[in-house]
Design a protein around this motif. Structure first.
Motif, short mmCIF file in Angstrom:
data_model
loop_
_atom_site.label_atom_id
_atom_site.label_comp_id
_atom_site.label_asym_id
_atom_site.label_seq_id
_atom_site.Cartn_x
_atom_site.Cartn_y
_atom_site.Cartn_z
N THR A 180 21.65 88.81 5.17
CA THR A 180 20.61 87.82 4.90
C THR A 180 21.12 86.41 5.15
N GLY B 44 16.78 83.13 2.36
CA GLY B 44 16.50 84.45 1.82
C GLY B 44 16.05 85.44 2.87
N VAL C 117 15.97 88.27 5.34
CA VAL C 117 16.79 89.43 5.68
C VAL C 117 16.88 89.50 7.20
N TRP D 284 19.02 95.15 8.47
CA TRP D 284 18.85 96.15 7.39
C TRP D 284 19.13 97.51 7.99
N TYR E 193 20.74 95.66 -1.93
CA TYR E 193 19.71 94.63 -1.95
C TYR E 193 19.93 93.68 -3.13
N GLY F 84 21.57 89.86 -2.61
CA GLY F 84 20.66 88.82 -3.07
C GLY F 84 21.26 87.95 -4.15
N ASN G 116 24.25 85.77 -2.81
CA ASN G 116 23.71 84.70 -1.97
C ASN G 116 23.65 83.37 -2.71
N PRO H 252 15.53 87.77 -1.63
CA PRO H 252 15.50 88.28 -0.25
C PRO H 252 14.06 88.49 0.22
#
Length: 766
Positions: free
Chosen positions: A425, A430, A432, A435, A566, A570, A573, A584
């Motif tokens: 990310t 935020g 993404v 993935w 996830y 997140g 971050n 995210p």
């Protein structure tokens, strides 16, 4: 005496011919009129002609404008006439309907020719008639009488279409409707699947090949009958010469070319970002329930041709998938070799009864079990079926293997396969960017980014350190004793004393916080969580975006909680984003088939920490990659992939904040690495926690997960257009916390419960 003239006889014959001819015309006219009046069945209404039924695929479009995938019953994405190349239109006219621009739906000259020659030189269906058949007849009847009625109805519809649409619109509808096979409905899907390009990028010979398929796409299938398709393509090129779209010289040159296919299948399990597309499908299912059309009907993701614009970057996604494939294929080879010595492979730490229970649970989760149970089979019958040999395909990194196995053995084989997840990310937005939910969606559909939650190990420790810096005013340079630390029974509702151990039971001296985090010193983590309390550490994690319930117990300092990639990416971050949490974000906007924006999405943000606390935590995490468990990111020795575990010639020189993590028995390996504008987390493990490497050298996060991060970032930095930062993290202007701790001794032994740096010169038998 003169002979009697033969003229009266000839006249009688001629009159008979004319009567027959006129009678035929009148009959055809009457049948035509009856068909037009609906005597032979209903005809499409004016509204249906204005809006012919179409099943339009919904597209998922990346932030850099690439189609990542589609949802469809028919894989159709319409194009405009302006997007069709001239050579494609010319090939169509030359081959299917030479007088297309001269007739009004029915080519009477062609019809007369076909009737006289009894169809030996082909039929006389115009492009408009063929479109009428595709739109409203669907399946031609095998009964001659019924087919004749269908044909007349197609004439009526063709004339009506010609009054409703321009010639260019009819050509566009035709190309958008035709089914080329292999989930390629319409010219855009066909060009993307067969040549990996948009229609307006096709060459003359590519257009000729697709037009040649219009005769019978099942018969003229280039993936199965290349020679036949080449011959058919050359016929089309010949027709283009006949209609003066090509010269003889151009035709001769083009006919010598082989088929140049670039197959890109667009099935739901094919292509890129498969796990992410499944997440988007589930998101849309909920969104459509909450956002009906203006008439109250629900949107249909398979028919309504929506466009879902997402934050993923197709280039980063490709780099991530390639990095995972490269490392996991090599790591699996190492793991298989180790399992040859394991009598209970692939399980460790389990008794026979526990293995049987594990396998039974897997059997009950299988499609086979569910289907047989639904059909009324007894549990005994179902179990017995798992021990009958069956032809099947199984996963391998060299491609699917056709084999004969019992379903039981195939389940046990799959449990040998190491799994992985990656999430990348932009911490500032935020968004993404990549993935990768697993190694192969076709075989393993469980998503290890958001769906899967595994024990996080030492990747949780930054939350503990951030809480201590925020609550106690500590500096990365503050020192703590590297000695056993006990939290007594009764405190925090503990049933007994809790005294965590360092890896290798290495103790003694003082360690700075920076050194302690870099080397995962468990006794100092225990000290810190006792001073701050587990409740405050849990509160910090929650504020940073962790949604899973976390028990407020001291052992959480060592990462005993199960969280998703996830959540972890997140949350971490926030440190890279100067203390501002940005949830995210995956979806940018949703449009209908006409380009009308149905909804736009904005990031969810909140301030969690001061810039100083966030930067100080980042500074601590930089120590991990400078002289801790992540130092191998900066090494130049070793040979990868021959030495998958000990070879790390990555040679990164830029600022990287990171944290490795390895859980008990090497069941889970983590690495989360951050640069100023890209945060990426990687998890590696097996489906069952009892399936793992037996040794810490191979089984730690720095060996299992970190290489995927490194291979991914290497690819990213090679593409300058991606603008991935090589800069230092920005220092706050008002920073008052001392982060300059002087020279730190490198290559110290790991003190953490789970991590240990292997000797890069060590020879490991793979």
């Amino acid at each position: 005496m003169a002979k009697k003239s033969q003229k009266p006889g000839m006249s009688k014959f001629t009159k008979w011919i004319w009567r027959l001819f006129l009678g035929g015309l009148i009959s055809v006219f009457l049948i035509f009129m009856l068909a037009a009046l609906g005597v032979f069945g209903t005809l499409p209404t004016f509204e249906e002609l204005e809006n012919p039924e179409n099943n339009l695929a919904t597209e998922v479009i990346s932030i850099d404008g690439e189609t990542l995938g589609k949802y469809y019953r028919e894989n159709r994405t319409p194009v405009k006439f302006s997007e069709l190349p001239d050579n494609l239109i010319e090939a169509l006219i030359a081959t299917e309907d030479e007088r297309f621009y001269e007739h009004s739906g029915i080519d009477f000259q062609g019809t007369a020719r076909a009737a006289i020659k009894l169809g030996r030189d082909g039929g006389a269906s115009t492009i408009t008639q063929q479109l009428a058949k595709m739109l409203f007849t669907k399946q031609a009847s095998g009964n001659i009488a019924k087919r004749l009625i269908q044909k007349v109805k197609e004439w009526v519809i063709a004339i009506r279409l010609e009054t409703q649409y321009t010639k260019n619109e009819i050509i566009t509808m035709y190309f958008n409707k035709y089914d080329f096979g292999h989930n390629a409905v319409g010219i855009r899907s066909a060009s993307r699947i067969h040549f990996g390009k948009e229609p307006n990028e096709m060459t003359v010979e590519e257009s000729a090949m697709l037009v040649g398929m219009l005769k019978n796409s099942s018969l003229y299938n280039p993936m199965r009958r290349a020679e036949m398709v080449t011959q058919r393509r050359n016929v089309v090129l010949g027709q283009m010469v006949r209609n003066e779209f090509l010269t003889e010289k151009e035709k001769d040159s083009l006919q010598q070319l082989p088929l140049e296919l670039d197959i890109n299948l667009e099935g739901h399990s094919d292509g890129t970002a498969t796990y992410f597309r499944e997440y988007v499908r589930e998101f849309m299912r909920k969104w459509m329930k909450e956002n009906p059309k203006s008439n109250g009907e629900s949107y249909n993701i398979y028919r309504d041709g929506l466009k879902i614009y997402v934050t993923l970057d197709s280039r980063l996604q490709q780099n991530a998938e390639e990095a995972m494939t490269e490392h996991m294929s090599n790591l699996q080879r190492v793991f298989f070799k180790q399992q040859k010595k394991n009598k209970t492979a692939p399980f460790y730490d389990l008794e026979k009864s526990q293995i049987e229970s594990t396998m039974l649970s897997a059997m009950k989760r299988s499609d086979r079990w569910r289907k047989m149970k639904k059909n009324g089979a007894s549990e005994k019958e179902i179990k017995e079926s798992f021990f009958l040999e069956t032809p099947m395909k199984i996963f391998s990194w060299k491609g699917d293997i056709d084999t004969v196995l019992t379903p039981y053995d195939s389940i046990r084989y799959n449990k040998h396969i190491l799994q992985s997840g990656l999430l990348s990310t932009d911490p500032t937005t935020g968004h993404v960017k990549a993935w990768v939910g697993g190694i192969d969606y076709k075989h393993f559909q469980y998503d290890h980014v958001k769906q899967g939650k595994r024990q996080v190990g030492s990747t949780f420790k930054p939350f503990v350190y951030a809480t201590a810096i925020n609550q106690l005013g500590l500096s990365p340079c503050d020192e703590f004793p590297n000695t056993p630390y006990t939290i007594p029974a009764g405190k925090y509702h503990l049933d007994e004393d809790w005294t965590p151990r360092n890896s290798g039971d290495e103790y003694g001296g003082l360690r700075t916080l920076k050194n302690a985090l870099a080397n995962s010193i468990n006794v100092i983590s225990a000290n810190l969580i006792d001073q701050t309390t587990p409740q405050n550490v849990v509160k910090m994690a929650k504020n940073l975006g962790v949604e899973t319930d976390i028990p407020a117990v001291p052992s959480v300092a060592l990462g005993t909680v199960d969280l998703s990639l996830y959540e972890m990416v997140g949350a971490l971050n926030t440190f890279a984003n100067k203390g501002m949490y940005v949830k995210p974000m995956m979806i940018l906007r949703i449009e209908d088939k006409n380009g009308t924006i149905l909804e736009e999405f904005t990031p969810e943000t909140r301030e969690v920490l001061s810039e100083s606390i966030a930067y100080t935590t980042i500074n601590l995490m930089e120590g991990v990659t400078r002289y801790g468990s992540g130092v191998r990111l900066r090494t130049s020795g070793g040979k990868y992939p021959d030495k998958v575990v000990t070879g790390y010639p990555y040679q990164f020189t830029n600022a990287i904040a990171g944290k490795t993590g390895t859980t008990q028995n090497q069941s889970d390996g983590w690495f989360i690495g951050l640069v100023p504008n890209l945060s990426t987390g990687v998890w590696v493990g097996a489906e069952d926690r009892a399936v793992h490497f037996v040794d810490i050298t191979r089984g730690q996060g720095a060996s299992m997960a970190l290489p995927i991060w490194a291979l991914y970032m290497k690819r990213n930095y090679e593409n300058e257009d991606l603008n991935i930062s090589t800069e230092d993290f920005e220092i706050p202007e008002d920073l008052t916390i001392n982060v300059d701790c002087g020279r730190v001794v490198k290559n110290e032994e790991e003190g953490g419960e789970e991590e240990q740096k292997p000797d890069l010169n060590e020879e490991i038998d793979f």
